[in-house]
Design a protein around this motif. Structure first.
Motif, mmCIF file in Angstrom:
data_model
loop_
_atom_site.group_PDB
_atom_site.id
_atom_site.type_symbol
_atom_site.label_atom_id
_atom_site.label_comp_id
_atom_site.label_asym_id
_atom_site.label_seq_id
_atom_site.Cartn_x
_atom_site.Cartn_y
_atom_site.Cartn_z
ATOM 1 N N THR A 291 0.636 -1.074 -0.100
ATOM 2 C CA THR A 291 -0.091 -0.157 -0.057
ATOM 3 C C THR A 291 0.758 1.185 -0.018
ATOM 4 O OG1 THR A 291 -0.158 -0.012 2.376
ATOM 5 C CG2 THR A 291 -1.912 -1.137 1.386
ATOM 6 N N SER A 292 2.246 1.101 0.128
ATOM 7 C CA SER A 292 3.180 2.262 0.227
ATOM 8 C C SER A 292 3.017 3.001 -0.884
ATOM 9 C CB SER A 292 4.560 1.953 0.572
ATOM 10 O OG SER A 292 5.020 1.198 -0.561
ATOM 11 N N GLU A 293 2.954 2.452 -1.936
ATOM 12 C CA GLU A 293 2.909 3.119 -3.230
ATOM 13 C C GLU A 293 1.683 3.936 -3.464
ATOM 14 O OE1 GLU A 293 3.660 2.341 -8.094
ATOM 15 O OE2 GLU A 293 4.292 0.924 -6.607
ATOM 16 N N ALA A 294 0.492 3.671 -2.984
ATOM 17 C CA ALA A 294 -0.832 4.175 -2.962
ATOM 18 C C ALA A 294 -0.498 5.367 -2.136
ATOM 19 C CB ALA A 294 -1.740 3.473 -2.794
ATOM 20 N N ALA A 295 0.043 5.326 -0.862
ATOM 21 C CA ALA A 295 0.125 6.242 -0.130
ATOM 22 C C ALA A 295 0.927 7.474 -0.516
ATOM 23 C CB ALA A 295 0.736 5.741 1.300
ATOM 24 N N ALA A 296 2.077 6.786 -1.364
ATOM 25 C CA ALA A 296 2.825 8.133 -1.850
ATOM 26 C C ALA A 296 1.997 8.786 -2.884
ATOM 27 C CB ALA A 296 4.114 7.314 -2.393
ATOM 28 N N ASN A 297 1.344 8.074 -3.501
ATOM 29 C CA ASN A 297 0.490 8.853 -4.523
ATOM 30 C C ASN A 297 -0.433 9.776 -4.067
ATOM 31 O OD1 ASN A 297 1.690 7.705 -6.874
ATOM 32 N ND2 ASN A 297 0.301 6.219 -7.271
ATOM 33 N N SER A 298 -0.960 9.649 -2.732
ATOM 34 C CA SER A 298 -1.947 10.437 -2.234
ATOM 35 C C SER A 298 -1.204 11.795 -1.826
ATOM 36 C CB SER A 298 -2.243 9.822 -0.933
ATOM 37 O OG SER A 298 -1.271 9.966 0.034
ATOM 38 N N GLY A 299 -0.027 11.846 -1.884
ATOM 39 C CA GLY A 299 0.761 13.086 -1.718
ATOM 40 C C GLY A 299 1.212 13.636 -2.988
ATOM 41 N N SER A 300 1.060 12.870 -4.031
ATOM 42 C CA SER A 300 1.918 13.388 -5.194
ATOM 43 C C SER A 300 0.831 14.197 -6.153
ATOM 44 C CB SER A 300 2.251 12.082 -6.174
ATOM 45 O OG SER A 300 1.226 11.491 -6.742
ATOM 46 N N ASP A 301 1.273 14.504 -7.358
ATOM 47 C CA ASP A 301 0.408 15.132 -8.339
ATOM 48 C C ASP A 301 -0.684 13.942 -9.213
ATOM 49 O OD1 ASP A 301 2.111 13.797 -9.815
ATOM 50 O OD2 ASP A 301 2.744 15.451 -11.231
ATOM 51 N N THR A 302 -0.694 13.040 -8.555
ATOM 52 C CA THR A 302 -1.609 11.778 -9.281
ATOM 53 C C THR A 302 -2.730 11.507 -8.571
ATOM 54 O OG1 THR A 302 0.193 10.988 -10.488
ATOM 55 C CG2 THR A 302 -1.400 9.742 -10.589
ATOM 56 N N PHE A 303 -3.747 11.794 -9.047
ATOM 57 C CA PHE A 303 -4.965 11.196 -8.444
ATOM 58 C C PHE A 303 -5.721 10.058 -9.409
ATOM 59 C CE2 PHE A 303 -9.532 11.497 -7.356
ATOM 60 C CZ PHE A 303 -9.630 11.241 -6.089
ATOM 61 N N THR A 304 -6.012 8.835 -8.873
ATOM 62 C CA THR A 304 -6.532 7.935 -9.656
ATOM 63 C C THR A 304 -7.979 7.550 -9.056
ATOM 64 O OG1 THR A 304 -4.779 7.062 -10.938
ATOM 65 C CG2 THR A 304 -6.616 5.987 -10.997
ATOM 66 N N ILE A 305 -9.096 7.722 -9.778
ATOM 67 C CA ILE A 305 -10.309 7.430 -8.999
ATOM 68 C C ILE A 305 -11.111 6.443 -9.991
ATOM 69 C CG2 ILE A 305 -11.559 9.387 -9.743
ATOM 70 C CD1 ILE A 305 -12.978 9.144 -7.090
ATOM 71 N N THR A 306 -11.849 5.372 -9.367
ATOM 72 C CA THR A 306 -12.590 4.550 -10.330
ATOM 73 C C THR A 306 -13.920 4.341 -9.729
ATOM 74 O OG1 THR A 306 -12.147 2.269 -9.067
ATOM 75 C CG2 THR A 306 -10.674 3.100 -10.732
ATOM 76 N N THR A 307 -14.924 4.157 -10.741
ATOM 77 C CA THR A 307 -16.255 3.441 -10.308
ATOM 78 C C THR A 307 -16.500 2.377 -10.418
ATOM 79 O OG1 THR A 307 -17.390 3.555 -12.487
ATOM 80 C CG2 THR A 307 -17.079 5.704 -11.566
ATOM 81 N N PRO A 308 -17.618 1.644 -9.968
ATOM 82 C CA PRO A 308 -17.558 0.210 -10.546
ATOM 83 C C PRO A 308 -17.728 0.080 -11.893
ATOM 84 C CG PRO A 308 -19.412 0.776 -8.576
ATOM 85 C CD PRO A 308 -18.464 2.146 -9.189
ATOM 86 N N LEU A 309 -17.246 -1.056 -12.242
ATOM 87 C CA LEU A 309 -17.593 -1.599 -13.773
ATOM 88 C C LEU A 309 -19.064 -2.117 -13.694
ATOM 89 C CD1 LEU A 309 -14.330 -2.883 -15.182
ATOM 90 C CD2 LEU A 309 -14.976 -0.646 -14.686
#
Length: 651
Positions: free
Chosen positions: A76-94
């Protein structure tokens, strides 16, 4: 951390100085990660006292921070790092394409779009993924019922989804279909990795299967007649030989993920339910169906007599949806494309698959885990979850066609607490939208801009940043409400964000009513007229701030408002969240011709009969009859029985 919160006025009843002494002792023994969090909170709050004593305690940690240690949940550390980065990825259900989209599928998509638009305003590189899950037994049955092939059926329903997202102003970055060739290639690659790790095996299975849920049910999940609790339909008993995924192998990692990372599953009550479930032991689950049972699906690359089961197919759509069109389906390219996701938005009924199955699959494939899984509640009608299988859906197309996308988005974001269930009433819908958008925001803009146009040639007469005092009540309200709205957007508490911004509009209308600039503009002397014109400019600045703040929820309405304030489309396109800061309107700025931006809703109801008021429901009085000449009274004894009965009936 409590000390820092007090400095941010989160605990206003505790004197700040009272907390500094124990804070110094805590800081001396605090773990480095917690220490840095505390320091960051203090800095954000401009808590100089606490920040200073923190720096004095551990200056070496500030100068050369150590890298994060890897833990059991290191993925999960990479996702935690992304939370403070300039990237934001969000998904809905398919979304499952067994039938046309309804409000239950539009609701989480609107919520995801609000989050994506807010993060774009914040300057993040956003990847917003939505799409459709198109394989499985239920799809084949739905296609057959329509006299179509499964692919024809899927293509037809997908067109409806895309048309609805356009109608609702959904600005997605990627629409993934599980029938896409890039998706099939990626699923094959994932299966290859997991197979080589020894996490897939063949086994016999028998149990009660719900076609609508696409899953086997435990006895305790069904009633005595083996009905699915969600779809209120009987499950069928099946016995098959399928391939299984060794989810139990990842029991410890999944349990640690849920118990050690409070943020992974939100809201908190959903996380607590899931922890209880996982502590009872996770079980391996089926990832295939025989071709004889389900032909419509991706063939297992290791065994062409089996198709990939819906969850191992659909969940991987979050990965394939990030890959650019035409690019090879390479797992190595996912990081640059935006994985891991910052947040998955899903319905609470599919939380187990996203917060237990999905992490296990990713751990097996050696891929980082998403940062958060947010389980929203159900939209209900008559107390039951809206769903295509139950046939109690609400048509979002009819709502959007009658009232507009902004009205639909505003109502569902403001009136339903994200994470809880919400019931729909069209009468309530109209009341909320009229009060918030027509009577409040729209009315404030129109009457103020009209006065400015009439008395000041539509030009701003002051620099609202330099010439409005910092303690001006409307400027203070704007700063407070915008800060609260930003915190609410970050927490995905959209009802609070909307409420704060509506409250800012209410403050603007109240200030306008108190100052009554129209009186001075009509009857006052030059000094009074100049002061009244300044009042108009202050109110219009509050309108501008509120409109920018509402852009994630009401993008078209906000654009119309800002355009009327005299901004070009190019300027509007370049707006960021920093434009919610007070002082955007400058002296000499020309506004546009005022036009109503949101008309009050008074059209016919479209999803239910209009409520009947007591006055309307009461029988109309008969027209007054001319007075008749009085008849002489008859003695009681002479009154006939029939006449007595008639008199009693009249009474």
């Amino acid at each position: 951390l409590i000390s820092a919160m007090a400095l941010r006025n989160w605990v206003p009843t505790v004197p700040r100085q009272t907390l500094l002494a124990p804070a110094q002792g805590c800081l001396a023994t605090m773990r480095p990660t917690l220490f840095r969090q505390c320091l960051n909170y203090a800095r954000q709050a401009q808590g100089a006292s606490l920040a200073s004593c923190a720096l004095a305690q551990k200056p070496h940690l500030i100068q050369s921070p150590r890298p994060h240690r890897r833990t059991l949940c290191a993925a999960t550390s990479e996702a935690a790092a992304n939370s403070g980065s300039d990237t934001f990825t969000i998904t809905t259900p398919l979304y499952y394409v067994n039938a046309a989209p309804h409000m239950g599928s539009a609701y989480p998509t609107i919520a995801a779009d609000v989050a994506a638009r807010y993060q774009r305003l914040r300057g993040k590189r956003v990847r917003f993924v939505t799409g459709t899950d198109e394989h499985g037994e239920k799809i084949a049955l739905a296609a057959a019922a329509r006299g179509m092939t499964p692919q024809q059926h899927c293509d037809d329903i997908v067109r409806e989804y895309k048309a609805l997202w356009e109608q609702l102003d959904i600005a997605y970055d990627s629409f993934v279909r599980t029938t896409d060739s890039k998706h099939e290639a990626l699923v094959s690659d994932i299966l290859k990795r997991v197979w080589e790790k020894g996490d897939i095996y063949m086994a016999d299975y028998q149990g009660w299967y719900c076609v609508d849920c696409e899953e086997f049910k435990d006895e305790k999940e069904m009633d005595e007649a083996h009905n699915c609790p969600t779809h209120r339909k009987p499950c069928t008993h099946r016995q098959e030989s399928n391939y299984f995924f060794r989810l139990s192998k990842y029991q410890d990692q999944i349990e640690a993920l849920l118990t050690q990372n409070d943020a992974f599953v939100q809201p908190a009550p959903r996380r607590n339910e899931l922890i209880s479930l996982v502590k009872g032991g996770v079980r391996d689950f089926s990832i295939s169906r025989s071709v004889a049972s389900v032909e419509w699906g991706i063939r297992m690359p290791q065994d062409a007599q089996h198709t990939v089961y819906v969850w191992f197919d659909a969940l991987n759509g979050y990965l394939s949806g990030l890959l650019p069109e035409g690019a090879p389906a390479s797992l190595d390219a996912l990081g640059a494309a935006g994985w891991p996701a910052s947040v998955h938005i899903i319905g609470k009924d599919i939380l187990r698959f996203h917060a237990v199955y999905w992490p296990g699959m990713l751990l097996s494939a050696g891929l980082p885990l998403p940062g958060k899984v947010y389980a929203h509640g159900f939209l209900t009608k008559d107390g039951l979850k809206m769903g295509k299988s139950l046939g109690n859906t609400l048509d979002p197309r009819a709502l959007a066609a009658a009232y507009g996308a902004d009205a639909v988005r505003f109502f569902f974001m403001k009136e339903t607490v994200f994470g809880q269930d919400g019931d729909f009433s069209e009468a309530r819908f109209r009341d909320v939208v009229n009060a918030g958008l027509a009577n409040n925001l729209g009315n404030m803009l129109n009457r103020t801009l009209t006065l400015l146009q009439k008395n000041c040639e539509g030009k701003v007469v002051m620099d609202t940043g330099a010439e409005v005092a910092a303690d001006h009540p409307l400027r203070v309200a704007a700063g407070t409400k915008i800060a609260a709205a930003a915190a609410a957007y970050e927490a995905m508490s959209y009802h609070e964000a909307a409420a704060e911004l509506v409250a800012l509009c209410s403050a603007g209308n109240l200030y306008l009513d108190e100052q009554q600039p129209w009186t001075a503009l009509k009857k006052g002397d030059d000094a009074q007229k100049a002061a009244a014109a300044r009042v108009l400019c202050v109110v219009l600045e509050a309108v501008r701030v509120a409109a920018v703040g509402l852009m994630p929820i009401t993008p078209s309405l906000s654009t119309s408002i800002i355009r009327q304030l005299g901004y070009t489309d190019e300027q509007i396109k370049g707006l960021t969240w920093s434009d919610t800061a007070w002082g955007g309107l400058r002296k000499g700025h020309a506004t546009a011709e005022p036009k109503p931006v949101f008309a009050r809703i008074e059209c016919d109801f479209v999803t239910e009969p209009a409520p009947t008021s007591a006055a309307a429901a009461a029988p109309k009085k008969a027209p007054k009859q001319p007075k008749q000449p009085k008849q002489p009274k008859q003695p009681k004894a002479d009154q006939a029985p029939a006449e007595k009965a008639s008199a009693a009936a009249a009474q």
